[in-house]
Design an enzyme around this catalytic site. Structure first.
Site, PDB file in Angstrom:
ATOM      1  N   ASP A 219      37.452  81.122 -20.175  1.00  0.00           N
ATOM      2  CA  ASP A 219      38.146  82.174 -20.917  1.00  0.00           C
ATOM      3  C   ASP A 219      39.270  82.822 -20.136  1.00  0.00           C
ATOM      4  O   ASP A 219      40.059  83.573 -20.702  1.00  0.00           O
ATOM      5  CB  ASP A 219      37.140  83.259 -21.335  1.00  0.00           C
ATOM      6  CG  ASP A 219      36.217  82.734 -22.398  1.00  0.00           C
ATOM      7  OD1 ASP A 219      36.703  82.005 -23.264  1.00  0.00           O
ATOM      8  OD2 ASP A 219      35.019  83.032 -22.344  1.00  0.00           O
TER       9      ASP A 219
ATOM     10  N   HIS B 138      29.874  82.831 -14.178  1.00  0.00           N
ATOM     11  CA  HIS B 138      29.195  82.062 -15.218  1.00  0.00           C
ATOM     12  C   HIS B 138      27.730  81.935 -14.848  1.00  0.00           C
ATOM     13  O   HIS B 138      27.395  81.824 -13.675  1.00  0.00           O
ATOM     14  CB  HIS B 138      29.820  80.666 -15.351  1.00  0.00           C
ATOM     15  CG  HIS B 138      29.466  80.009 -16.642  1.00  0.00           C
ATOM     16  ND1 HIS B 138      28.328  79.280 -16.794  1.00  0.00           N
ATOM     17  CD2 HIS B 138      30.086  80.026 -17.839  1.00  0.00           C
ATOM     18  CE1 HIS B 138      28.270  78.852 -18.046  1.00  0.00           C
ATOM     19  NE2 HIS B 138      29.324  79.291 -18.698  1.00  0.00           N
TER      20      HIS B 138
HETATM   21  N1  CMC Z   1      32.901  90.558 -12.196  1.00  0.00           N
HETATM   22  C1  CMC Z   1      32.300  91.182 -11.180  1.00  0.00           C
HETATM   23  N2  CMC Z   1      31.062  90.905 -10.748  1.00  0.00           N
HETATM   24  C2  CMC Z   1      30.407  89.943 -11.368  1.00  0.00           C
HETATM   25  C3  CMC Z   1      30.956  89.223 -12.440  1.00  0.00           C
HETATM   26  C4  CMC Z   1      32.266  89.552 -12.854  1.00  0.00           C
HETATM   27  N3  CMC Z   1      32.844  88.923 -13.847  1.00  0.00           N
HETATM   28  N4  CMC Z   1      30.073  88.309 -12.879  1.00  0.00           N
HETATM   29  C5  CMC Z   1      28.987  88.442 -12.116  1.00  0.00           C
HETATM   30  N5  CMC Z   1      29.181  89.438 -11.186  1.00  0.00           N
HETATM   31  C6  CMC Z   1      28.263  89.843 -10.133  1.00  0.00           C
HETATM   32  C7  CMC Z   1      27.068  90.599 -10.708  1.00  0.00           C
HETATM   33  O1  CMC Z   1      27.319  91.987 -10.787  1.00  0.00           O
HETATM   34  C8  CMC Z   1      26.007  90.263  -9.698  1.00  0.00           C
HETATM   35  O2  CMC Z   1      26.250  91.021  -8.542  1.00  0.00           O
HETATM   36  P1  CMC Z   1      25.004  91.532  -7.633  1.00  0.00           P
HETATM   37  O3  CMC Z   1      24.354  90.286  -7.092  1.00  0.00           O
HETATM   38  O4  CMC Z   1      25.626  92.379  -6.565  1.00  0.00           O
HETATM   39  O5  CMC Z   1      24.110  92.311  -8.549  1.00  0.00           O
HETATM   40  C9  CMC Z   1      26.317  88.808  -9.306  1.00  0.00           C
HETATM   41  O6  CMC Z   1      27.728  88.653  -9.548  1.00  0.00           O
HETATM   42  C10 CMC Z   1      25.537  87.779 -10.125  1.00  0.00           C
HETATM   43  O7  CMC Z   1      25.864  87.940 -11.482  1.00  0.00           O
HETATM   44  P2  CMC Z   1      24.856  87.977 -12.698  1.00  0.00           P
HETATM   45  O8  CMC Z   1      25.160  89.171 -13.541  1.00  0.00           O
HETATM   46  O9  CMC Z   1      23.460  87.774 -12.211  1.00  0.00           O
HETATM   47  O10 CMC Z   1      25.315  86.666 -13.458  1.00  0.00           O
HETATM   48  P3  CMC Z   1      24.845  86.242 -14.889  1.00  0.00           P
HETATM   49  O11 CMC Z   1      24.591  84.791 -14.794  1.00  0.00           O
HETATM   50  O12 CMC Z   1      23.750  87.106 -15.391  1.00  0.00           O
HETATM   51  O13 CMC Z   1      26.131  86.555 -15.779  1.00  0.00           O
HETATM   52  C11 CMC Z   1      28.189  86.309 -16.912  1.00  0.00           C
HETATM   53  C12 CMC Z   1      27.069  85.583 -16.146  1.00  0.00           C
HETATM   54  C13 CMC Z   1      29.152  85.260 -17.467  1.00  0.00           C
HETATM   55  C14 CMC Z   1      27.587  87.103 -18.084  1.00  0.00           C
HETATM   56  C15 CMC Z   1      28.924  87.264 -15.946  1.00  0.00           C
HETATM   57  O14 CMC Z   1      29.460  86.525 -14.875  1.00  0.00           O
HETATM   58  C16 CMC Z   1      30.016  88.065 -16.660  1.00  0.00           C
HETATM   59  O15 CMC Z   1      29.721  89.092 -17.277  1.00  0.00           O
HETATM   60  N6  CMC Z   1      31.297  87.598 -16.541  1.00  0.00           N
HETATM   61  C17 CMC Z   1      32.377  88.263 -17.247  1.00  0.00           C
HETATM   62  C18 CMC Z   1      32.375  87.897 -18.722  1.00  0.00           C
HETATM   63  C19 CMC Z   1      32.858  86.488 -18.964  1.00  0.00           C
HETATM   64  O16 CMC Z   1      33.895  86.078 -18.451  1.00  0.00           O
HETATM   65  N7  CMC Z   1      32.113  85.755 -19.791  1.00  0.00           N
HETATM   66  C20 CMC Z   1      32.497  84.408 -20.224  1.00  0.00           C
HETATM   67  C21 CMC Z   1      31.522  83.375 -19.757  1.00  0.00           C
HETATM   68  S1  CMC Z   1      32.213  81.728 -19.976  1.00  0.00           S
HETATM   69  C22 CMC Z   1      32.317  81.543 -21.686  1.00  0.00           C
HETATM   70  C23 CMC Z   1      31.009  81.286 -22.292  1.00  0.00           C
HETATM   71  O17 CMC Z   1      30.462  80.188 -22.069  1.00  0.00           O
HETATM   72  O18 CMC Z   1      30.532  82.154 -23.033  1.00  0.00           O
END
Ligand code: CMC
Length: 434
Positions: free
Chosen positions: A369, A311
């Protein structure tokens, strides 16, 4: 407080004598925020913050999240207390108006919302224009946006009464629009809303009842649906809410703004994640394939994400996920489902991920989710409707945030800047000379 210096931070451009002090603003809760509004005027520079992860785009009194502590408050009330003791209509009143209602206020609000549940009969004809296999989120975007064409008496955003009725219409009609999108996809007759039922119960009725048979309400399932709505009702300045605010900052009408929010919610990184979780679990197939899947997730070249994990704000746990997990067990018990392979897989996945350094180091925990999809599936709701349900719940949050923005005298059009990295100025050459 005379004599107390207001906290500031100093920004200096290295190698020059240019420097300025940025005021530090504080809210009721949360860390201080550097006020950069005069930065460009005084130093000629902008800030760079892709994804706006470090930028407060507004001040708001509605929802507070502490991502490190796993705290979510609606108007100051912890989500755990609201999920246990309140219901969606009361939470809607709270989000919109700022305080919990007394009995008469609650009654008036509930009646006010429920008497707007029917759609204009001509909106019904819109559905015939869609293919039967249309994704219900496409129908949601279109029909909610089209409401602006039917409620001309609600388009003056500067009139508080018009704003109030628009809010009622949106909150009341989204379940009808959503349930009809589902009925259309399965070729069943549309069920008109029943205002004698509670909000969540009426939604289940419109989804599941048919005119040919009596429909029997299940209080445990209605309660579970209500709780899902409460948990998803608002979540401060997430992608879809920011979209609603950005659209609204131009003076666009509320129906157009909420349609924009629905479009933003659709993506798998946001509201589409609950649908994506189920697809992921189905593709993995069996618990013995989980380790292989986890290795794929950790391989940056695979671009595979563990859906339902991680998240932008929660870096400890998502309090909604904890409640959702409990609700999931309650619903499965009520439905007499003892062995649900998807739940077993989800729990095994959670166990493995939470002990893996990749997820621990990146503070990746199950989000709301991760379990909601399993509950909804057990309740017989098709996967394509999961994100729609999220939209039904979040409409009140979007409307509350939109209303707060419109009522803010300091509100300005949203207009981010950029670092331009394209070609420098160059002269046009005719086609023969290229
Ligand atoms: N699986 C694997 N790796 C992950 C995931 C995941 N679900 N989420 C983040 N990471 C990794 C990401 O690749 C990055 O790694 P590195 O530092 O090596 O580059 C690190 O964790 C930090 O992540 P980020 O991409 O900078 O995090 P963000 O804040 O930009 O993204 C997110 C948040 C929710 C978009 C992401 O965690 C994600 O895509 N999760 C899966 C989709 C999901 O479940 N979304 C629902 C969110 S809750 C409902 C809502 O409020 O919408």
């Amino acid at each position: 407080m005379s004599g107390t210096a207001k906290p500031t931070i100093t920004v200096t451009i290295d190698g020059t004598n240019k420097s300025m002090q940025l005021p530090l603003l504080t809210g009721t809760l949360g860390p201080p925020v550097a006020d950069i509004r005069k930065l460009n005027g005084e130093l000629g520079i902008f800030t760079f913050d892709p994804g706006y992860g470090m930028t407060a785009s507004c001040d708001s009194k509605i929802t507070f999240i502490d991502g490190d502590e796993g705290v979510l408050l609606y108007r100051g009330y912890p989500i755990e207390q609201l999920a246990e003791k309140s219901d969606f209509i009361e939470v809607s009143y709270l989000l919109l108006n700022g305080n919990l209602p007394n009995a008469a206020e609650l009654d008036g609000f509930e009646k006010g919302v429920m008497r707007h549940t029917m759609l204009h009969e001509q909106l019904r004809r819109f559905y015939d224009g869609f293919r039967r296999d249309a994704h219900p989120m496409a129908i949601m975007c279109a029909v909610v946006g089209a409401m602006a064409a039917f409620y001309h008496d609600n388009l003056d955003i500067n009139d508080p009464e018009q704003r109030r009725i628009a809010a009622f219409r949106l909150i009341a009609k989204v379940p009808t629009i959503a349930a009809w999108a589902y009925k259309y996809s399965i070729g069943q007759p549309f069920m008109y809303p029943r205002n004698d039922l509670k909000y969540a119960e009426n939604f289940l009725y419109m989804m599941n009842a048919v005119p040919a048979e009596p429909w029997v309400s299940n209080p445990i399932l209605s309660r579970a649906m209500d709780r899902i709505l409460v948990l998803h009702a608002d979540h401060e300045q997430n992608a879809s809410t920011s979209t609603v605010r950005l659209a609204g900052s131009t003076g666009a009408n509320p129906f157009a703004c909420i349609a924009a929010g629905i479009a933003a919610l659709w993506g798998p990184a946001h509201g589409g994640a609950n649908e994506a979780v189920l697809k992921m679990l189905a593709e993995i197939g069996t618990p013995k394939n989980i380790p292989q899947f986890i290795s794929e997730v950790k391989d940056k070249n695979s671009h595979t994400k563990l859906m339902g994990f991680g998240h932008r704000v929660y870096k400890n746990f998502d309090p909604r996920a904890t409640i959702m997990k409990e609700t999931c067990h309650e619903v499965l018990a009520e439905l007499g489902i003892k062995d649900e392979p998807l739940l077993d897989m989800a729990m095994e996945m959670e166990r493995i991920a939470l002990s893996d350094p990749y997820f621990i180091e990146r503070k990746l925990y199950p989000n709301v989710d991760f379990y909601s999809g399993i509950i909804l599936k057990a309740m017989g709701i098709p996967t394509s409707m999961f994100t729609v349900l999220f939209a039904v719940a979040r409409t009140v949050g979007w409307v509350s945030q939109w209303k707060e923005m419109v009522e803010d005298p300091g509100q300005r059009i949203g207009r981010p800047r950029q670092i331009y990295t394209g070609a420098a100025k160059r002269d046009y050459t005719t086609i023969g000379g290229r």
